[in-house]
Design a protein around this motif. Structure first.
Motif, PDB file in Angstrom:
ATOM      1  N   ARG A 183      -0.918  -7.141  22.361  1.00 45.63           N
ATOM      2  CA  ARG A 183      -0.941  -6.368  21.116  1.00 45.63           C
ATOM      3  C   ARG A 183      -1.618  -5.009  21.296  1.00 45.63           C
ATOM      4  O   ARG A 183      -1.395  -4.091  20.516  1.00 45.63           O
ATOM      5  CB  ARG A 183      -1.632  -7.164  20.012  1.00 45.63           C
ATOM      6  CG  ARG A 183      -1.465  -6.572  18.627  1.00 45.63           C
ATOM      7  CD  ARG A 183      -1.664  -7.597  17.544  1.00 45.63           C
ATOM      8  NE  ARG A 183      -1.527  -7.019  16.223  1.00 45.63           N
ATOM      9  CZ  ARG A 183      -1.259  -7.722  15.127  1.00 45.63           C
ATOM     10  NH1 ARG A 183      -1.100  -9.034  15.210  1.00 45.63           N
ATOM     11  NH2 ARG A 183      -1.179  -7.129  13.950  1.00 45.63           N
ATOM     12  N   LEU A 234       0.254  -1.713  21.050  1.00 47.88           N
ATOM     13  CA  LEU A 234       0.613  -1.113  19.763  1.00 47.88           C
ATOM     14  C   LEU A 234      -0.434  -0.126  19.266  1.00 47.88           C
ATOM     15  O   LEU A 234      -0.258   0.477  18.206  1.00 47.88           O
ATOM     16  CB  LEU A 234       0.807  -2.216  18.711  1.00 47.88           C
ATOM     17  CG  LEU A 234       1.928  -3.222  18.986  1.00 47.88           C
ATOM     18  CD1 LEU A 234       1.976  -4.259  17.872  1.00 47.88           C
ATOM     19  CD2 LEU A 234       3.273  -2.515  19.125  1.00 47.88           C
ATOM     20  N   VAL A 242       7.739   2.550  16.098  1.00 51.48           N
ATOM     21  CA  VAL A 242       7.613   1.740  17.297  1.00 51.48           C
ATOM     22  C   VAL A 242       9.003   1.269  17.708  1.00 51.48           C
ATOM     23  O   VAL A 242       9.819   0.896  16.869  1.00 51.48           O
ATOM     24  CB  VAL A 242       6.670   0.533  17.072  1.00 51.48           C
ATOM     25  CG1 VAL A 242       7.168  -0.371  15.954  1.00 51.48           C
ATOM     26  CG2 VAL A 242       6.467  -0.255  18.361  1.00 51.48           C
ATOM     27  N   LEU A 275      11.063  -1.555  19.786  1.00 51.86           N
ATOM     28  CA  LEU A 275      10.974  -2.884  20.382  1.00 51.86           C
ATOM     29  C   LEU A 275      12.177  -3.152  21.271  1.00 51.86           C
ATOM     30  O   LEU A 275      13.285  -2.683  21.001  1.00 51.86           O
ATOM     31  CB  LEU A 275      10.913  -3.959  19.293  1.00 51.86           C
ATOM     32  CG  LEU A 275       9.664  -3.987  18.417  1.00 51.86           C
ATOM     33  CD1 LEU A 275       9.790  -5.096  17.373  1.00 51.86           C
ATOM     34  CD2 LEU A 275       8.399  -4.177  19.249  1.00 51.86           C
ATOM     35  N   SER A 292       8.007  -7.673  15.000  1.00 55.45           N
ATOM     36  CA  SER A 292       8.135  -6.704  13.905  1.00 55.45           C
ATOM     37  C   SER A 292       7.010  -6.875  12.894  1.00 55.45           C
ATOM     38  O   SER A 292       6.464  -5.890  12.382  1.00 55.45           O
ATOM     39  CB  SER A 292       9.486  -6.877  13.207  1.00 55.45           C
ATOM     40  OG  SER A 292      10.561  -6.603  14.081  1.00 55.45           O
ATOM     41  N   CYS A 344       4.008  -5.208  14.231  1.00 59.23           N
ATOM     42  CA  CYS A 344       4.115  -3.754  14.160  1.00 59.23           C
ATOM     43  C   CYS A 344       3.846  -3.252  12.747  1.00 59.23           C
ATOM     44  O   CYS A 344       3.187  -2.219  12.549  1.00 59.23           O
ATOM     45  CB  CYS A 344       5.495  -3.301  14.620  1.00 59.23           C
ATOM     46  SG  CYS A 344       5.834  -3.627  16.360  1.00 59.23           S
ATOM     47  N   GLU A 370       0.206  -3.349  12.073  1.00 55.97           N
ATOM     48  CA  GLU A 370      -0.516  -2.266  12.741  1.00 55.97           C
ATOM     49  C   GLU A 370      -0.344  -0.931  12.022  1.00 55.97           C
ATOM     50  O   GLU A 370      -1.097   0.007  12.269  1.00 55.97           O
ATOM     51  CB  GLU A 370      -0.046  -2.130  14.188  1.00 55.97           C
ATOM     52  CG  GLU A 370      -0.483  -3.263  15.101  1.00 55.97           C
ATOM     53  CD  GLU A 370      -1.988  -3.339  15.261  1.00 55.97           C
ATOM     54  OE1 GLU A 370      -2.637  -2.272  15.324  1.00 55.97           O
ATOM     55  OE2 GLU A 370      -2.520  -4.463  15.293  1.00 55.97           O
ATOM     56  N   TYR A 406       2.821   0.901  11.623  1.00 53.78           N
ATOM     57  CA  TYR A 406       3.924   1.781  12.015  1.00 53.78           C
ATOM     58  C   TYR A 406       4.851   2.043  10.828  1.00 53.78           C
ATOM     59  O   TYR A 406       5.005   1.198   9.933  1.00 53.78           O
ATOM     60  CB  TYR A 406       4.713   1.172  13.176  1.00 53.78           C
ATOM     61  CG  TYR A 406       4.013   1.339  14.495  1.00 53.78           C
ATOM     62  CD1 TYR A 406       4.091   2.544  15.192  1.00 53.78           C
ATOM     63  CD2 TYR A 406       3.247   0.311  15.043  1.00 53.78           C
ATOM     64  CE1 TYR A 406       3.421   2.712  16.406  1.00 53.78           C
ATOM     65  CE2 TYR A 406       2.578   0.468  16.244  1.00 53.78           C
ATOM     66  CZ  TYR A 406       2.674   1.673  16.918  1.00 53.78           C
ATOM     67  OH  TYR A 406       2.006   1.840  18.111  1.00 53.78           O
ATOM     68  N   VAL A 433      10.362   0.320  12.534  1.00 50.91           N
ATOM     69  CA  VAL A 433      10.553  -0.536  13.705  1.00 50.91           C
ATOM     70  C   VAL A 433      11.980  -0.316  14.198  1.00 50.91           C
ATOM     71  O   VAL A 433      12.942  -0.523  13.456  1.00 50.91           O
ATOM     72  CB  VAL A 433      10.324  -2.017  13.376  1.00 50.91           C
ATOM     73  CG1 VAL A 433      10.537  -2.867  14.633  1.00 50.91           C
ATOM     74  CG2 VAL A 433       8.923  -2.244  12.817  1.00 50.91           C
TER      75      VAL A 433
END
Length: 338
Positions: free
Chosen positions: A56, A59, A70, A72, A84, A87, A90, A92, A95
């Motif tokens: 992780r 990220l 981000v 993937l 996802s 993400c 976090e 973002y 995705v």
């Protein structure tokens, strides 16, 4: 969950492509200093690394980078959904699923460009991602792979995946040859077919379609936007000559404020570099992304040489940046004349 910016369709008028080993968090921080508007992307992060590998930390990013998306890589719907969710947690703003990378390593994992051969699987993947995501889920793809006929394959791919809920696609306007060409050759050898990408936009007017591949100037970007595309993604040119692409982007693509100078960008990077060094980081982890600054300026060679030779030395600090900056003779140089 961190606050996420809105209106990504507008930011996606110009974006910097996800590039392995290049668009890391240090690179993106500098790019954001150069443009407040362009949409930035991470390097590709694989869903197995996040879900099974506990990676992780990949990220990690600075909130200053927003709007940042981000990318993937993966092909397992359940795993991509879990990645996802991470993400989104976090912070973002988007995705993106990689359906374009042609490398052998990616092929062996059954993701990247090989997924162009499996549109139903891609649709299943993005549907699972959308189901758990609080942000846009998008796709970056090729026009086809190997012996596929792009004029047949790409429209069918777009239709299948869009029905699963994806509304924004970035299309690299080259085929990917999965056998016989290296990833580097796949960036140059297969011919570009911009007309096909333009036709996709005409066929799917309600989708947000961006073009990628072989675009090196803001003039080209403006031309594609004027032709009806919703966005343009620039890769290597934005990395190697960021002053020529990013310093002019806010004014020329987004109608915003004027440009900074390259020297102002270097000055604004100093506190970020100092903080990184204080935290135990190495100077060259950041300055390797700064080599393209001052492209075309007097002293640019000395700038690159000083950073390349000095930044990797143990204990190297801001004095190396100062020495490199002293090599640049034309102190009033801006991106416009670079």
């Amino acid at each position: 969950m961190k606050t996420k910016p809105n209106n990504l369709d507008q930011h996606a008028r110009l974006s910097v492509a996800p590039m392995m080993d290049w668009t890391d968090r240090h690179c993106r921080y500098m790019h954001r200093l150069m443009s407040s508007q362009v949409l930035l992307y991470t390097e590709m992060v694989t869903s197995p690394a996040l879900v099974r590998g506990g990676a992780r930390h990949l990220l990690r990013f600075d909130a200053f980078e927003h709007p940042v998306a981000v990318q993937l890589g993966g092909s397992d719907p359940h795993e991509l959904a879990e990645a996802s969710r991470m993400c989104c947690d976090e912070g973002y703003a988007e995705v993106n699923l990689n359906v374009g990378c042609p490398s052998d390593r990616v092929q062996s994992g059954r993701f990247g460009a090989v997924l162009m051969e499996h549109p139903d699987l891609v649709a299943e993947c993005v549907a699972a991602m959308i189901d758990v995501s609080s942000v846009d889920v998008t796709v970056k793809c090729r026009i086809g792979v190997d012996d596929q006929d792009p004029h047949q394959v790409l429209p069918a791919f777009i239709e299948t995946v869009s029905k699963a809920g994806v509304k924004r696609f970035t299309i690299h306007a080259r085929k990917a040859w999965l056998q016989g060409l290296s990833p580097k050759q796949n960036r140059d050898v297969p011919p570009l077919d911009y007309d096909l990408v333009l036709q996709i936009k005409r066929d799917f007017p309600d989708l947000h379609i961006s073009v990628n591949g072989g675009i090196t100037t803001l003039d080209q970007a403006r031309g594609f936007l004027a032709a009806g595309l919703d966005g343009v993604m620039i890769g290597r040119a934005a990395y190697h000559t960021p002053d020529q692409i990013l310093l002019g982007a806010d004014a020329e693509i987004f109608g915003g404020a004027g440009r900074k100078t390259t020297r102002e960008v270097v000055d604004e990077m100093r506190p970020y570099i100092a903080r990184h060094l204080t935290e135990g980081g190495k100077l060259n982890q950041i300055t390797r992304h700064m080599l393209g600054l001052f492209h075309g300026c007097a002293g640019a060679r000395g700038w690159r040489r000083t950073l390349s030779e000095g930044a990797h030395v143990d204990g190297a600090g801001l004095e190396v940046l100062d020495d490199a900056l002293a090599c640049v003779q034309n102190q009033g140089e801006t991106a416009a004349s670079a």
